[in-house]
Design a protein around this motif. Sequence first.
Motif, PDB file in Angstrom:
ATOM      1  N   ALA A   1     -16.364  62.304 -50.056  1.00  0.00           N
ATOM      2  CA  ALA A   1     -16.710  60.899 -50.268  1.00  0.00           C
ATOM      3  C   ALA A   1     -15.704  59.983 -49.587  1.00  0.00           C
ATOM      4  N   ILE A   2     -16.225  58.872 -49.129  1.00  0.00           N
ATOM      5  CA  ILE A   2     -15.399  57.722 -48.754  1.00  0.00           C
ATOM      6  C   ILE A   2     -15.709  56.635 -49.771  1.00  0.00           C
ATOM      7  N   VAL A   3     -14.721  56.304 -50.584  1.00  0.00           N
ATOM      8  CA  VAL A   3     -14.906  55.291 -51.626  1.00  0.00           C
ATOM      9  C   VAL A   3     -14.300  53.987 -51.105  1.00  0.00           C
TER      10      VAL A   3
ATOM     11  N   ASP B   1     -18.758  57.381 -39.425  1.00  0.00           N
ATOM     12  CA  ASP B   1     -19.801  57.933 -38.561  1.00  0.00           C
ATOM     13  C   ASP B   1     -20.426  59.199 -39.134  1.00  0.00           C
ATOM     14  N   ARG B   2     -19.706  59.864 -40.014  1.00  0.00           N
ATOM     15  CA  ARG B   2     -20.174  61.120 -40.596  1.00  0.00           C
ATOM     16  C   ARG B   2     -21.280  60.898 -41.624  1.00  0.00           C
ATOM     17  N   TYR B   3     -21.365  59.690 -42.179  1.00  0.00           N
ATOM     18  CA  TYR B   3     -22.231  59.426 -43.323  1.00  0.00           C
ATOM     19  C   TYR B   3     -23.518  58.723 -42.902  1.00  0.00           C
ATOM     20  N   THR B   4     -24.205  59.336 -41.939  1.00  0.00           N
ATOM     21  CA  THR B   4     -25.475  58.803 -41.456  1.00  0.00           C
ATOM     22  C   THR B   4     -26.540  59.892 -41.546  1.00  0.00           C
ATOM     23  N   PRO B   5     -27.817  59.515 -41.647  1.00  0.00           N
ATOM     24  CA  PRO B   5     -28.889  60.530 -41.680  1.00  0.00           C
ATOM     25  C   PRO B   5     -28.859  61.465 -40.470  1.00  0.00           C
TER      26      PRO B   5
END
Length: 288
Positions: A37-39, A275-279
């Motif tokens: 996670a990135i919070v 950038d890692r948290y994309t569909p």
Amino acid sequence: MWNHMMPLSIFKATRQFAAAVPTSSGNYVHFTVQDEAIVAWNDPKITKVEQLENVWAKYIAHTLAPARSAGNVVLVHETINMAKQARLAWFYSPGTRRVRRAPDIAYDNPGTNTDGMATVDSLGGFNGSPDRYDWTFIGKKELYIPYNNYRLGSDKVKYDDYIQPYHINQEYPRYELHRVWVIEANLKPGTRHVYQRRRFYIDEDSWGIVATELYDTRGELWRVQENFPMTAYEVPTCSGIGGTSYDLMGERYLIGGLINEEPPINYFADELNEDRYTPASISKLSGR
């Protein structure tokens, strides 16, 4: 409740955990999950809530085992004002090799890797939108609650040591007398949920939910949950080493968030980037 859902703690973290739903004979196959996670809520560079653009956390859960579930990836963007924008979620399945929007990762839909033993919004005690309930502050009381569960989370203790039929081996969890906030949620008229009433016990010190009572549509106590907090002094933060959800009618239980036989949690995962948290990225992450 908001203090529980949006804690002041870690900024970037990765871990690997296990979960299991034992049978009445005590047999189980455990799920292994890598999550991260990135919070942004805890980003030291954020000084105004407007900078978050209504997304306070981004989360990925990648299932590694068993083979039938391996490669499944969940991506969640958790919003602050859910009346303005509901939770954004996506699911990648190696079977279809497609990423699809997943609005069902919310409310009383079955939680991923729970074998139907927990709803999405009961994971961690409570998460997601509170809009289906009327919330009441009951007060404060003293209870014996799970606390400082270092033995339960020790790498010297194996899953087989405490996963047993009907309930975990009570030689391992530890309890203390603590003050807790008591909050009750009652289903609003005209809305739907499998839990008609919920009662939450929130630790006064950590603001984490440590126990929950969940009542069905008949008003009968159906499930109870416990979470096992543990202080990670090196961070510092009040972390946890999993939790249980007991189905009193089905005589089964779910235990999740186990870390005993997994690599240490990385509370300082500075390598993570947005950038890692994309569909588009989660299909590559799966590798299948």
